[in-house]
Enzyme design. Sequence first.
Site, PDB file in Angstrom:
ATOM      1  N   GLN A 121     -11.975  14.276  27.158  1.00  0.00           N
ATOM      2  CA  GLN A 121     -12.896  15.415  27.095  1.00  0.00           C
ATOM      3  C   GLN A 121     -14.309  14.969  27.442  1.00  0.00           C
ATOM      4  OE1 GLN A 121     -12.007  17.776  23.256  1.00  0.00           O
ATOM      5  NE2 GLN A 121     -11.014  15.813  22.963  1.00  0.00           N
ATOM      6  N   ASN A 122     -14.485  13.660  27.592  1.00  0.00           N
ATOM      7  CA  ASN A 122     -15.833  13.131  27.811  1.00  0.00           C
ATOM      8  C   ASN A 122     -16.262  13.283  29.260  1.00  0.00           C
ATOM      9  OD1 ASN A 122     -15.726  12.497  25.166  1.00  0.00           O
ATOM     10  ND2 ASN A 122     -15.317  10.326  25.471  1.00  0.00           N
ATOM     11  N   HIS A 165     -13.083  18.137  30.985  1.00  0.00           N
ATOM     12  CA  HIS A 165     -14.385  18.820  30.890  1.00  0.00           C
ATOM     13  C   HIS A 165     -15.333  18.369  31.997  1.00  0.00           C
ATOM     14  CE1 HIS A 165     -13.657  19.788  26.366  1.00  0.00           C
ATOM     15  NE2 HIS A 165     -13.029  20.605  27.175  1.00  0.00           N
ATOM     16  N   GLY A 182     -10.781   9.545  18.623  1.00  0.00           N
ATOM     17  CA  GLY A 182     -12.150  10.038  18.522  1.00  0.00           C
ATOM     18  C   GLY A 182     -12.352  11.473  18.939  1.00  0.00           C
ATOM     19  N   THR A 183     -11.428  12.330  18.554  1.00  0.00           N
ATOM     20  CA  THR A 183     -11.653  13.756  18.818  1.00  0.00           C
ATOM     21  C   THR A 183     -11.402  14.562  17.551  1.00  0.00           C
ATOM     22  OG1 THR A 183     -10.968  15.710  20.070  1.00  0.00           O
ATOM     23  CG2 THR A 183      -9.306  13.987  19.794  1.00  0.00           C
ATOM     24  N   SER A 184     -12.280  15.521  17.289  1.00  0.00           N
ATOM     25  CA  SER A 184     -12.078  16.396  16.134  1.00  0.00           C
ATOM     26  C   SER A 184     -11.030  17.460  16.461  1.00  0.00           C
ATOM     27  CB  SER A 184     -13.399  17.077  15.755  1.00  0.00           C
ATOM     28  OG  SER A 184     -13.841  17.886  16.825  1.00  0.00           O
TER      29      SER A 184
HETATM   30  P1  NAD Z   1     -16.415  15.767  18.271  1.00  0.00           P
HETATM   31  O1  NAD Z   1     -17.877  15.432  18.281  1.00  0.00           O
HETATM   32  O2  NAD Z   1     -15.998  17.126  17.886  1.00  0.00           O
HETATM   33  O3  NAD Z   1     -15.640  14.761  17.276  1.00  0.00           O
HETATM   34  C1  NAD Z   1     -15.860  13.392  17.335  1.00  0.00           C
HETATM   35  C2  NAD Z   1     -14.698  12.679  16.653  1.00  0.00           C
HETATM   36  O4  NAD Z   1     -14.875  11.285  16.857  1.00  0.00           O
HETATM   37  C3  NAD Z   1     -14.618  12.925  15.142  1.00  0.00           C
HETATM   38  O5  NAD Z   1     -13.269  13.157  14.772  1.00  0.00           O
HETATM   39  C4  NAD Z   1     -15.155  11.618  14.568  1.00  0.00           C
HETATM   40  O6  NAD Z   1     -14.581  11.309  13.291  1.00  0.00           O
HETATM   41  C5  NAD Z   1     -14.688  10.621  15.618  1.00  0.00           C
HETATM   42  N1  NAD Z   1     -15.453   9.376  15.683  1.00  0.00           N
HETATM   43  C6  NAD Z   1     -16.767   9.157  15.396  1.00  0.00           C
HETATM   44  N2  NAD Z   1     -17.080   7.861  15.607  1.00  0.00           N
HETATM   45  C7  NAD Z   1     -15.941   7.248  16.036  1.00  0.00           C
HETATM   46  C8  NAD Z   1     -15.625   5.911  16.413  1.00  0.00           C
HETATM   47  N3  NAD Z   1     -16.544   4.934  16.374  1.00  0.00           N
HETATM   48  N4  NAD Z   1     -14.350   5.624  16.792  1.00  0.00           N
HETATM   49  C9  NAD Z   1     -13.406   6.602  16.820  1.00  0.00           C
HETATM   50  N5  NAD Z   1     -13.655   7.888  16.461  1.00  0.00           N
HETATM   51  C10 NAD Z   1     -14.907   8.203  16.089  1.00  0.00           C
HETATM   52  O7  NAD Z   1     -15.872  15.335  19.670  1.00  0.00           O
HETATM   53  P2  NAD Z   1     -14.819  16.044  20.596  1.00  0.00           P
HETATM   54  O8  NAD Z   1     -13.603  16.400  19.815  1.00  0.00           O
HETATM   55  O9  NAD Z   1     -14.665  15.154  21.773  1.00  0.00           O
HETATM   56  O10 NAD Z   1     -15.526  17.399  21.041  1.00  0.00           O
HETATM   57  C11 NAD Z   1     -16.853  17.409  21.560  1.00  0.00           C
HETATM   58  C12 NAD Z   1     -16.967  17.951  22.991  1.00  0.00           C
HETATM   59  O11 NAD Z   1     -18.247  17.529  23.457  1.00  0.00           O
HETATM   60  C13 NAD Z   1     -15.963  17.332  23.895  1.00  0.00           C
HETATM   61  O12 NAD Z   1     -15.221  18.350  24.408  1.00  0.00           O
HETATM   62  C14 NAD Z   1     -16.767  16.595  24.982  1.00  0.00           C
HETATM   63  O13 NAD Z   1     -16.644  17.304  26.194  1.00  0.00           O
HETATM   64  C15 NAD Z   1     -18.204  16.743  24.625  1.00  0.00           C
HETATM   65  N6  NAD Z   1     -18.910  15.461  24.373  1.00  0.00           N
HETATM   66  C16 NAD Z   1     -18.795  14.438  25.260  1.00  0.00           C
HETATM   67  C17 NAD Z   1     -19.457  13.246  25.023  1.00  0.00           C
HETATM   68  C18 NAD Z   1     -19.299  12.122  26.034  1.00  0.00           C
HETATM   69  O14 NAD Z   1     -19.087  12.377  27.211  1.00  0.00           O
HETATM   70  N7  NAD Z   1     -19.359  10.864  25.574  1.00  0.00           N
HETATM   71  C19 NAD Z   1     -20.255  13.086  23.895  1.00  0.00           C
HETATM   72  C20 NAD Z   1     -20.385  14.173  23.015  1.00  0.00           C
HETATM   73  C21 NAD Z   1     -19.696  15.346  23.255  1.00  0.00           C
END
Ligand code: NAD
Length: 276
Positions: free
Chosen positions: A112-113, A130, A221-223
């Site tokens: 999703q990143n 995404h 690492g996804t909620s």
């Molecule tokens: P989210 O923010 O909803 O959830 C993050 C999840 O990661 C949580 O379950 C949390 O407990 C877990 N987490 C936190 N630190 C961690 C670690 N060190 N190791 C493993 N897990 C860890 O994220 P989501 O479910 O991906 O939804 C957010 C949306 O926002 C996504 O669809 C994405 O497109 C976007 N997003 C992308 C980025 C990126 O590209 N890096 C960053 C932020 C959000």
Amino acid sequence: MHDVSNEFDGEPLAKAAAHLRSAQRVVVFTGAGISAESGIPTFRDAGGLWTTFPPDQFGHMGGLMQVALNEPRRLVEFLFAVLQPIAAAEPNSGHLAIASLETHVPATVITQNIDGLHQDAGSRTVHEIHGSLLEIVDRHGKHTRHLSRDDLRTLAESLQRARGRHLPLPRAMLALRKLFGIDLRGMHRPNIVLFGESLAEPAWSRAVDAASECDVMLLVGTSAEVFPAAMIPEYAASAGATVITVDPFPALGSIRLQGTATKILPLLIDTAFDSA
Ligand code: NAD
């Protein structure tokens, strides 16, 4: 029934490793958490982006337009908060462990990143459902250009200079013209999916196919709160796959490994394949 482990609790880890070792096809489904230890904040954790920039204002095009009109300086801060960490990031040991899976078993990454870090780590098949901040599309969604991480760093530096100055939004737009704007060929923007927009294709269709055909899914690492992305583990589970979750707060999966990506993933993959 599911098994839950703390970071180095052996039994669920050994069980997860045994599933990986005997898998024919693995899909790794990642969210913001995999990149948290590369310095890119998640959205929903404490201190995440949505706490400062609420999604009802900053998560969709209409809201962003409103902020541009009413609070232009705040929009510039949001753009910087998104761009700067991704520009500065490097893959962490979790991304590298995922890439190393491919040397042992056919593996596909669905993410999703939008940060491009799985490709930088060496994963070859990555479905970015995404989209990607590094890919520029025209107004029809057609790919026009790929940016490098260095390009992003240069853009972040220009944006940084625009932030503190008079009329920051026009200056920011000028600084970011490689990312979005209008030129002789028409409008262009990064290929990222905002709320209310369709998922990136063909990435989404390929992701659904891969999820439906795997026998092990690693969820990292996804909620799993963002739909329809959150359907991906459902496709895998309903096709009979074992779903293994790696997260400090694992909420899904038949085997739940509680801990951060950089601690659990290298250990899991070493346990699965070094003793094989
Ligand atoms: P989210 O923010 O909803 O959830 C993050 C999840 O990661 C949580 O379950 C949390 O407990 C877990 N987490 C936190 N630190 C961690 C670690 N060190 N190791 C493993 N897990 C860890 O994220 P989501 O479910 O991906 O939804 C957010 C949306 O926002 C996504 O669809 C994405 O497109 C976007 N997003 C992308 C980025 C990126 O590209 N890096 C960053 C932020 C959000």
